[in-house]
Design a protein around this motif. Structure first.
Motif, mmCIF file in Angstrom:
data_model
loop_
_atom_site.group_PDB
_atom_site.id
_atom_site.type_symbol
_atom_site.label_atom_id
_atom_site.label_comp_id
_atom_site.label_asym_id
_atom_site.label_seq_id
_atom_site.Cartn_x
_atom_site.Cartn_y
_atom_site.Cartn_z
ATOM 1 N N ALA A 148 0.834 -1.213 0.000
ATOM 2 C CA ALA A 148 0.000 0.000 0.000
ATOM 3 C C ALA A 148 0.868 1.262 0.000
ATOM 4 N N TYR A 149 2.012 1.220 0.668
ATOM 5 C CA TYR A 149 2.944 2.357 0.614
ATOM 6 C C TYR A 149 3.394 2.598 -0.825
ATOM 7 N N TRP A 151 1.808 1.612 -3.577
ATOM 8 C CA TRP A 151 0.615 1.999 -4.320
ATOM 9 C C TRP A 151 0.313 3.491 -4.126
ATOM 10 N N ALA A 152 0.439 3.953 -2.895
ATOM 11 C CA ALA A 152 0.147 5.352 -2.583
ATOM 12 C C ALA A 152 1.300 6.284 -2.981
ATOM 13 N N CYS A 154 4.247 6.691 -1.666
ATOM 14 C CA CYS A 154 4.847 7.368 -0.518
ATOM 15 C C CYS A 154 6.354 7.433 -0.717
ATOM 16 N N GLU A 165 -3.510 5.863 6.644
ATOM 17 C CA GLU A 165 -3.963 5.899 5.254
ATOM 18 C C GLU A 165 -3.591 4.611 4.517
ATOM 19 N N VAL A 166 -2.348 4.170 4.655
ATOM 20 C CA VAL A 166 -1.946 2.956 3.932
ATOM 21 C C VAL A 166 -2.634 1.719 4.504
ATOM 22 N N ILE A 169 -5.948 1.681 2.882
ATOM 23 C CA ILE A 169 -5.819 1.202 1.499
ATOM 24 C C ILE A 169 -5.766 -0.323 1.498
#
Length: 191
Positions: A148-149, A151-152, A154, A165-166, A169
């Motif tokens: 997710a990190y 994907w986002a 970061c 947030e992650v 996600i």
């Protein structure tokens, strides 16, 4: 395991056969059939899927930490939505590694594209402690959060808000149980 996984892997196997590695048409059919039998075993699917990304989880060998982590990593990939896996697999210069030692290790990745000045390289490192988490769900939760990190997109600036947030996600991808298991482990080490 999501519905996209086995057809995706079969297309990859068929492409290798059709790209001319096997000149004999009957041999191509045999290879595709053999591979489809391999997909009846989830561990084979997880291993193949993990190797669709740039991974280096340790030296080759049968059994042990490397194989265990590859299987768990692949199982997380198999449960991702298609668009998430597609983005991860198409991200250039993205590497995943697992360190079996508390210190530094040398890992070698084969670059499929030449790096150019100004291009970003991302290396996601899972610590040895990952396999020491008390449950498979907690390990899968940790992997889902790291994905997710990425994907986002970061850039390493961690805050409590970003962490939440992650995790949200990863939950939206269907990893609620795994994130809760990871949170339970984190709570025990914090307290």
């Amino acid at each position: 395991m999501k519905d996209w996984v086995k057809p995706y892997l079969m297309r990859g196997k068929a492409k290798v056969c059709l790209d001319g590695q096997f000149k004999d048409p009957s041999r191509k059919e045999d290879i595709v059939e053999d591979e489809s039998i391999e997909f009846e075993n989830e561990e084979g699917v997880y291993d193949d899927l993990a190797h669709c990304l740039n991974i280096h989880f340790g030296a080759s060998g049968i059994g042990g930490d490397r194989d265990f982590f590859t299987q768990v990593f692949g199982s997380v990939l198999a449960d991702l939505p298609w668009e998430v896996f597609k983005k991860l697999s198409e991200t250039q210069n993205l590497f995943f590694t697992f360190t079996r030692n508390p210190g530094a290790e040398v890992k070698q990745f084969i670059l499929e594209h030449n790096l150019k000045a100004g291009q970003k390289v991302q290396i996601v490192i899972f610590p040895y402690a990952s396999i020491l988490l008390p449950t498979i769900d907690a390990i899968r939760g940790q992997i889902a959060v790291k994905l997710a990190y990425v994907w986002a997109e970061c850039n390493g600036h961690r805050t409590d808000e970003l962490e939440q947030e992650v995790k949200e996600i990863a939950r939206s991808w269907g990893f609620e149980k795994q994130i809760n298991a990871l949170r339970g482990c984190e709570a025990k080490t914090e307290g």
